[in-house]
Design a protein around this motif. Structure first.
Motif, short mmCIF file in Angstrom:
data_model
loop_
_atom_site.label_atom_id
_atom_site.label_comp_id
_atom_site.label_asym_id
_atom_site.label_seq_id
_atom_site.Cartn_x
_atom_site.Cartn_y
_atom_site.Cartn_z
N VAL A 23 21.86 -8.71 17.51
CA VAL A 23 23.02 -8.15 17.90
C VAL A 23 24.08 -8.02 16.01
O VAL A 23 24.97 -7.04 16.14
N ALA A 24 23.65 -8.84 15.61
CA ALA A 24 24.08 -8.14 13.96
C ALA A 24 24.21 -6.76 13.28
O ALA A 24 25.30 -5.78 13.40
N LYS A 25 23.08 -5.90 13.68
CA LYS A 25 22.80 -4.43 13.42
C LYS A 25 23.80 -4.02 14.31
O LYS A 25 24.22 -2.89 14.07
N MET A 26 23.43 -4.06 15.62
CA MET A 26 25.12 -3.32 16.82
C MET A 26 25.71 -3.22 16.31
O MET A 26 26.55 -2.02 16.60
N ASN A 27 26.75 -4.49 15.62
CA ASN A 27 27.85 -5.04 15.15
C ASN A 27 28.28 -4.36 13.95
O ASN A 27 29.27 -3.17 14.17
N ASP A 28 26.84 -3.85 13.45
CA ASP A 28 26.91 -3.27 12.29
C ASP A 28 27.14 -1.41 11.86
O ASP A 28 28.00 -0.73 11.72
N VAL A 29 26.36 -0.93 13.60
CA VAL A 29 26.20 0.31 13.76
C VAL A 29 28.00 0.49 14.67
O VAL A 29 28.37 1.61 13.92
N ALA A 30 28.41 -0.24 15.53
CA ALA A 30 29.52 0.27 15.79
C ALA A 30 30.81 -0.12 14.73
O ALA A 30 31.57 0.77 15.15
N GLN A 31 30.80 -0.91 14.10
CA GLN A 31 31.79 -0.47 12.30
C GLN A 31 31.69 0.87 11.34
O GLN A 31 32.48 1.51 11.36
N ARG A 32 30.52 0.90 11.64
CA ARG A 32 30.70 2.74 10.80
C ARG A 32 30.88 3.64 11.86
O ARG A 32 30.68 4.67 11.56
N GLY A 46 37.39 -0.68 19.00
CA GLY A 46 37.45 -1.82 20.52
C GLY A 46 36.05 -2.71 21.05
O GLY A 46 36.50 -3.25 22.01
N THR A 47 34.50 -2.29 20.60
CA THR A 47 33.77 -2.75 20.89
C THR A 47 33.00 -3.72 20.04
O THR A 47 33.72 -4.28 18.74
N HIS A 48 32.65 -4.89 20.30
CA HIS A 48 32.21 -6.17 19.78
C HIS A 48 30.98 -6.25 20.75
O HIS A 48 31.04 -7.08 21.74
N PHE A 49 29.49 -6.98 20.05
CA PHE A 49 28.17 -7.30 20.83
C PHE A 49 28.35 -9.13 20.55
O PHE A 49 28.19 -9.52 19.29
N VAL A 50 27.66 -9.10 21.87
CA VAL A 50 27.28 -10.23 21.34
C VAL A 50 25.31 -10.74 21.97
O VAL A 50 24.81 -11.25 21.13
N ASN A 51 25.50 -10.06 22.97
CA ASN A 51 23.70 -9.88 23.42
C ASN A 51 23.34 -8.65 23.09
O ASN A 51 23.92 -7.49 23.35
N PRO A 52 21.75 -8.34 23.24
CA PRO A 52 21.79 -6.20 23.19
C PRO A 52 21.34 -6.70 25.06
O PRO A 52 21.15 -5.27 24.90
N HIS A 53 21.53 -6.98 25.60
CA HIS A 53 21.58 -6.73 27.10
C HIS A 53 22.88 -6.73 27.99
O HIS A 53 22.59 -5.63 28.98
N GLY A 54 23.84 -6.96 27.92
CA GLY A 54 25.02 -6.58 28.56
C GLY A 54 25.33 -8.37 29.80
O GLY A 54 26.13 -8.03 30.22
N LEU A 55 24.12 -8.40 29.86
CA LEU A 55 24.78 -10.40 30.87
C LEU A 55 25.54 -10.82 29.90
O LEU A 55 26.48 -10.20 29.05
#
Length: 383
Positions: free
Chosen positions: A129-138, A143-152
């Protein structure tokens, strides 16, 4: 005319029973990033399984870095198996190749596979998830923030239509070799037939992908890409009251562009702003709560396209692409069951920093350059 008046009267009476809400919708010309239509495109929204677009992108990036390969075994841990549906049906300790896992992730939207991929790529969910948020920042997904990799559902998992469109552009233009995954309608796994919920794939000619998503708090979401009539279009619809509404609204946006009803607004999708700090809309009461029956009926009356006895935009007969995945068997001590596979030759080798969206496709957006938001690359002309 008399019948139409009755329908409108019913729609208005039903709509009065529940709070009115205009759901976010966005239509983008992928060839030049021009916005053709935008409604609440920066409104914070829960992504549901559209989260898996970023999950896939992070895996693609790790493939590019060489930290994993398409043949890397992905094992269903007890933690992964415990996730709520939608699921793959794989048993604890069973293993599939990373390539097969990506297909199941994208087509079936399997939550167990999303967690298994995260554990395989990053060691655990939190690190992934840290990688997901790093990519989102780059990417500039403000307007995006992730807490999990599935979307539940998690109240803190949030995105916008604008950000989903930009993420989808990154996937297509940075890793085009993986786009066929998003255009696949069925994955066969043993005796199971895992089907996509993207109705455009089988009913709307020219659809090339991408992903759907649903939880009560988000309503029914879709990102769809269509190549048709010499146009390359991307539609985002969030918060639909049903799969019918979601799919038909996306198709309607595309058809309006093809028919000349949607012209460039003068905006570029990268320059659209997000309502940073605003609370995401929670659709739970409208979709799954006490208001749901009245709300869904009101939406049906206001937008009956695709209902029984009504016209539909999804009437094309499209051959559905299928993919066959293989259960490699149970894995113990990281020893997978043998399975001969052809050698994999990577077709890319650079991470986002040097393989980012850039180039002359839309060189006039100075604001994006000032924010250090990379631009999409030009694509080869169709042959």
């Amino acid at each position: 005319m008399f019948v139409r008046r009755i329908v409108l009267a019913v729609a208005f009476s039903l709509a009065a029973l529940v709070p009115a809400w205009a759901n976010p919708m966005l239509l983008v010309d992928r060839s030049n990033l021009a916005v053709l239509y935008a409604e609440d495109a920066g409104q914070p929204w829960h992504p549901a399984s559209l989260t898996k677009l970023m999950t896939a992108y992070v895996v693609f990036e790790e493939l590019g870095k060489g930290t994993v390969t398409l043949d890397t075994p992905v094992t269903i841990s007890k933690n992964a198996w415990n996730q709520a549906p939608s699921k793959s049906g794989l048993k604890v300790d069973s293993s599939i190749s990373l390539k097969d896992a990506l297909y199941i992730l994208v087509v079936k939207s399997a939550n167990d596979v999303a967690v298994a991929l995260a554990e395989t790529v990053a060691g655990n969910e939190a690190a992934f998830v840290a990688k997901m948020n790093d990519v989102a920042q780059r990417m500039g997904l403000s307007g995006t923030h992730f807490v999990n990799p599935h979307g539940l559902h998690n109240p803190a998992q949030v995105t916008t239509a604008r950000d989903l469109a930009v993420l989808s552009l990154y996937i297509e233009q940075t890793f085009p070799q993986f786009m066929p995954m998003f255009g696949t309608g069925v994955v066969r796994l043993g005796n199971a037939r895992l089907e996509s919920n993207n109705g455009l794939l089988e009913g709307f000619a020219g659809t090339t992908g991408m992903k759907t998503g649903y939880v009560c708090a988000s309503g029914l979401n879709i990102v769809a890409t269509v190549d048709r009539g010499g146009r390359k279009l991307l539609a985002v619809v969030l918060g639909g009251s049903s799969a019918r509404e979601r799919n038909e609204r996306a198709a309607e946006l595309v058809l309006e562009a093809l028919n000349g009803q949607r012209q460039p607004t003068g905006q570029n999708v990268l320059a659209l702003s997000n309502s940073v700090g605003a609370a995401p809309v929670d659709m739970r009461s409208r979709i799954c709560g006490k208001e749901s029956e009245a709300y869904v009926k009101a939406q049906q009356a206001l937008f009956p396209i695709g209902m029984e006895g009504q016209p539909s935009f999804l009437t094309d007969q499209v051959a559905v692409h299928e993919y066959t995945a293989v259960d490699l068997g149970r894995v113990r001590n990281n020893i997978a069951m043998p399975r001969p596979r052809p050698p994999h030759t990577p077709t890319f080798s650079t991470p986002l920093e040097s393989a980012a969206l850039k180039g002359p496709v839309s060189p006039s957006v100075a604001a994006a350059a000032a924010l250090d938001i990379p631009m999409p690359r030009p694509r080869p002309a169709d042959l």
